[in-house]
Write a protein that holds these residues in place. Structure first.
Motif, PDB file in Angstrom:
ATOM      1  N   LEU A 151     -31.982 -36.283 -33.452  1.00 19.43           N
ATOM      2  CA  LEU A 151     -30.552 -36.439 -33.614  1.00 19.43           C
ATOM      3  C   LEU A 151     -29.867 -35.114 -33.299  1.00 19.43           C
ATOM      4  N   GLY A 152     -28.705 -35.167 -32.741  1.00 19.85           N
ATOM      5  CA  GLY A 152     -27.965 -33.955 -32.422  1.00 19.85           C
ATOM      6  C   GLY A 152     -26.513 -34.068 -32.841  1.00 19.85           C
ATOM      7  N   GLU A 153     -25.956 -32.919 -33.268  1.00 20.90           N
ATOM      8  CA  GLU A 153     -24.552 -32.888 -33.668  1.00 20.90           C
ATOM      9  C   GLU A 153     -23.947 -31.596 -33.163  1.00 20.90           C
ATOM     10  N   ASP A 154     -22.754 -31.668 -32.647  1.00 24.43           N
ATOM     11  CA  ASP A 154     -22.058 -30.495 -32.169  1.00 24.43           C
ATOM     12  C   ASP A 154     -21.944 -29.474 -33.292  1.00 24.43           C
ATOM     13  N   ILE A 155     -22.288 -28.215 -32.995  1.00 23.81           N
ATOM     14  CA  ILE A 155     -22.355 -27.199 -34.045  1.00 23.81           C
ATOM     15  C   ILE A 155     -20.975 -26.898 -34.613  1.00 23.81           C
ATOM     16  N   GLY A 156     -19.921 -27.118 -33.798  1.00 23.30           N
ATOM     17  CA  GLY A 156     -18.579 -26.921 -34.333  1.00 23.30           C
ATOM     18  C   GLY A 156     -18.280 -27.884 -35.458  1.00 23.30           C
ATOM     19  N   GLN A 157     -18.627 -29.150 -35.253  1.00 22.88           N
ATOM     20  CA  GLN A 157     -18.439 -30.143 -36.316  1.00 22.88           C
ATOM     21  C   GLN A 157     -19.375 -29.853 -37.488  1.00 22.88           C
ATOM     22  N   PHE A 158     -20.560 -29.348 -37.142  1.00 26.51           N
ATOM     23  CA  PHE A 158     -21.555 -29.075 -38.181  1.00 26.51           C
ATOM     24  C   PHE A 158     -21.067 -28.002 -39.156  1.00 26.51           C
ATOM     25  N   ILE A 159     -20.479 -26.896 -38.643  1.00 25.69           N
ATOM     26  CA  ILE A 159     -20.055 -25.821 -39.546  1.00 25.69           C
ATOM     27  C   ILE A 159     -18.885 -26.261 -40.424  1.00 25.69           C
ATOM     28  N   HIS A 160     -18.047 -27.161 -39.915  1.00 30.81           N
ATOM     29  CA  HIS A 160     -16.964 -27.665 -40.753  1.00 30.81           C
ATOM     30  C   HIS A 160     -17.510 -28.597 -41.840  1.00 30.81           C
ATOM     31  N   ALA A 161     -18.548 -29.351 -41.501  1.00 25.64           N
ATOM     32  CA  ALA A 161     -19.200 -30.186 -42.520  1.00 25.64           C
ATOM     33  C   ALA A 161     -19.867 -29.304 -43.576  1.00 25.64           C
ATOM     34  N   MET A 162     -20.496 -28.210 -43.121  1.00 26.51           N
ATOM     35  CA  MET A 162     -21.110 -27.271 -44.065  1.00 26.51           C
ATOM     36  C   MET A 162     -20.063 -26.626 -44.956  1.00 26.51           C
ATOM     37  N   LYS A 163     -18.903 -26.328 -44.389  1.00 23.96           N
ATOM     38  CA  LYS A 163     -17.808 -25.761 -45.171  1.00 23.96           C
ATOM     39  C   LYS A 163     -17.413 -26.706 -46.299  1.00 23.96           C
ATOM     40  N   ARG A 164     -17.314 -28.002 -45.993  1.00 24.66           N
ATOM     41  CA  ARG A 164     -16.930 -28.981 -47.014  1.00 24.66           C
ATOM     42  C   ARG A 164     -18.003 -29.111 -48.099  1.00 24.66           C
ATOM     43  N   GLN A 165     -19.257 -28.958 -47.732  1.00 22.33           N
ATOM     44  CA  GLN A 165     -20.347 -29.150 -48.681  1.00 22.33           C
ATOM     45  C   GLN A 165     -20.624 -27.894 -49.510  1.00 22.33           C
ATOM     46  N   THR A 166     -20.546 -26.738 -48.898  1.00 26.95           N
ATOM     47  CA  THR A 166     -20.943 -25.498 -49.588  1.00 26.95           C
ATOM     48  C   THR A 166     -19.769 -24.642 -50.035  1.00 26.95           C
ATOM     49  N   GLY A 167     -18.617 -24.816 -49.397  1.00 22.11           N
ATOM     50  CA  GLY A 167     -17.478 -23.962 -49.712  1.00 22.11           C
ATOM     51  C   GLY A 167     -17.519 -22.630 -48.991  1.00 22.11           C
ATOM     52  N   ASP A 168     -18.593 -22.354 -48.255  1.00 19.41           N
ATOM     53  CA  ASP A 168     -18.712 -21.108 -47.504  1.00 19.41           C
ATOM     54  C   ASP A 168     -17.916 -21.203 -46.203  1.00 19.41           C
ATOM     55  N   ASP A 169     -17.591 -20.045 -45.637  1.00 21.81           N
ATOM     56  CA  ASP A 169     -16.897 -20.003 -44.354  1.00 21.81           C
ATOM     57  C   ASP A 169     -17.861 -19.554 -43.264  1.00 21.81           C
ATOM     58  N   TYR A 170     -17.676 -20.114 -42.052  1.00 22.14           N
ATOM     59  CA  TYR A 170     -18.578 -19.844 -40.941  1.00 22.14           C
ATOM     60  C   TYR A 170     -17.768 -19.491 -39.696  1.00 22.14           C
ATOM     61  N   GLY A 171     -18.386 -18.693 -38.841  1.00 25.67           N
ATOM     62  CA  GLY A 171     -17.797 -18.370 -37.556  1.00 25.67           C
ATOM     63  C   GLY A 171     -18.881 -18.366 -36.494  1.00 25.67           C
ATOM     64  N   LEU A 172     -18.638 -19.062 -35.386  1.00 28.16           N
ATOM     65  CA  LEU A 172     -19.596 -19.141 -34.280  1.00 28.16           C
ATOM     66  C   LEU A 172     -19.231 -18.092 -33.236  1.00 28.16           C
ATOM     67  N   LEU A 173     -20.113 -17.133 -33.014  1.00 24.88           N
ATOM     68  CA  LEU A 173     -19.884 -16.055 -32.061  1.00 24.88           C
ATOM     69  C   LEU A 173     -20.745 -16.285 -30.820  1.00 24.88           C
ATOM     70  N   LEU A 174     -20.179 -16.082 -29.643  1.00 25.31           N
ATOM     71  CA  LEU A 174     -20.907 -16.232 -28.385  1.00 25.31           C
ATOM     72  C   LEU A 174     -20.926 -14.905 -27.654  1.00 25.31           C
ATOM     73  N   SER A 175     -22.094 -14.524 -27.185  1.00 25.27           N
ATOM     74  CA  SER A 175     -22.208 -13.295 -26.404  1.00 25.27           C
ATOM     75  C   SER A 175     -21.489 -13.465 -25.067  1.00 25.27           C
ATOM     76  N   LYS A 176     -20.711 -12.477 -24.676  1.00 29.91           N
ATOM     77  CA  LYS A 176     -19.980 -12.541 -23.410  1.00 29.91           C
ATOM     78  C   LYS A 176     -20.915 -12.543 -22.198  1.00 29.91           C
ATOM     79  N   LYS A 177     -22.149 -12.104 -22.404  1.00 28.41           N
ATOM     80  CA  LYS A 177     -23.114 -12.115 -21.308  1.00 28.41           C
ATOM     81  C   LYS A 177     -23.429 -13.539 -20.844  1.00 28.41           C
ATOM     82  N   PHE A 178     -23.211 -14.517 -21.721  1.00 25.13           N
ATOM     83  CA  PHE A 178     -23.567 -15.906 -21.409  1.00 25.13           C
ATOM     84  C   PHE A 178     -22.333 -16.802 -21.257  1.00 25.13           C
TER      85      PHE A 178
END
Length: 235
Positions: free
Chosen positions: A25-52
């Protein structure tokens, strides 16, 4: 185009409870971190290297999604998604490729009465390249308060133990030294005052006992000397 997804494998069992395969099963990580936010109350940020990430693609996608082009906000990475309104939670100035595989705790900080910790861990592509990182801000107020309570209890126990230790030491010193020295002083005062019958009892063979024995011998000599004073006066 770059996409990130969380992959989950679930086993498939036959009638004998044996594993006969897996479902991926696969889920977009953007949706995943928002789901994690709702479950844990923690905040997340997805960083991408400019090299890629292609610069023009990033500008085009920002226009399509009607979001601000944040390419120039950081030197080595771009913030692809986050669970907060602003990028204020992102406190990282380095290469995401340098983030260790097990992740890294960046700092502890306080905000009002709450305590937080910032951390980061790498995100790899199918080839094993570190193409980004997940930034996490976790509320550890409960743990921090429990740690402070534990520390206060340890301090209290230490103070009580030291107080009891000092009390026991003073009690032993009073019993073994001070009380016996006081008795010697009392007997010496009585002898000087004319009471030649008071004696010093030697209670042990320690240093104080040797002093008691020496002073008792001195008392006997002094009493004997006073007893012969009339004879010396007659002579």
């Amino acid at each position: 185009m770059i996409g990130f997804a969380v992959r989950i494998l679930r086993p498939v069992y036959d009638s004998q409870s044996g594993v006969i395969g897996y479902i991926e099963l696969g889920e977009d990580i953007g949706q995943f971190i928002h789901a994690m936010k709702r479950q844990t109350g923690d905040d997340y940020g997805l960083l991408l290297s400019k090299k890629f990430v292609d610069r023009q693609f990033w500008a085009d996608s920002s226009a399509v999604w009607q979001r601000r082009d944040n390419w120039d906000d950081n030197a080595n990475f771009v913030v692809a998604d986050k669970t907060t309104e602003t990028d204020s939670i992102i406190q990282f100035q380095g290469e995401v490729a340098a983030v260790p595989g097990q992740g890294k705790v960046l700092e502890w900080f306080h905000k009002g009465d709450s305590a937080f910790v910032r951390g980061i861990f790498p995100i790899r592509d199918a080839a094993g390249n570190t193409v980004g990182a997940m930034f996490v801000v976790r509320d550890i107020s409960g743990f921090y308060l429990a740690m402070r309570r534990t520390r206060n209890i340890l301090v209290l126990v230490t103070v009580v133990a030291l107080t009891l230790g000092i009390f026991l030491v003073l009690t032993l010193l009073n019993r073994l030294v001070f009380r016996r020295l006081e008795h010697i002083i009392v007997v010496a005062t009585r002898v000087v005052g004319g009471d030649y019958e008071s004696e010093i009892w030697v209670e042990s063979d320690d240093e104080v006992g040797q002093f008691e024995q020496l002073f008792e011998q001195f008392r006997l000599v002094f009493v004997d000397l006073l007893a012969h004073v009339p004879e010396l006066q007659e002579k």
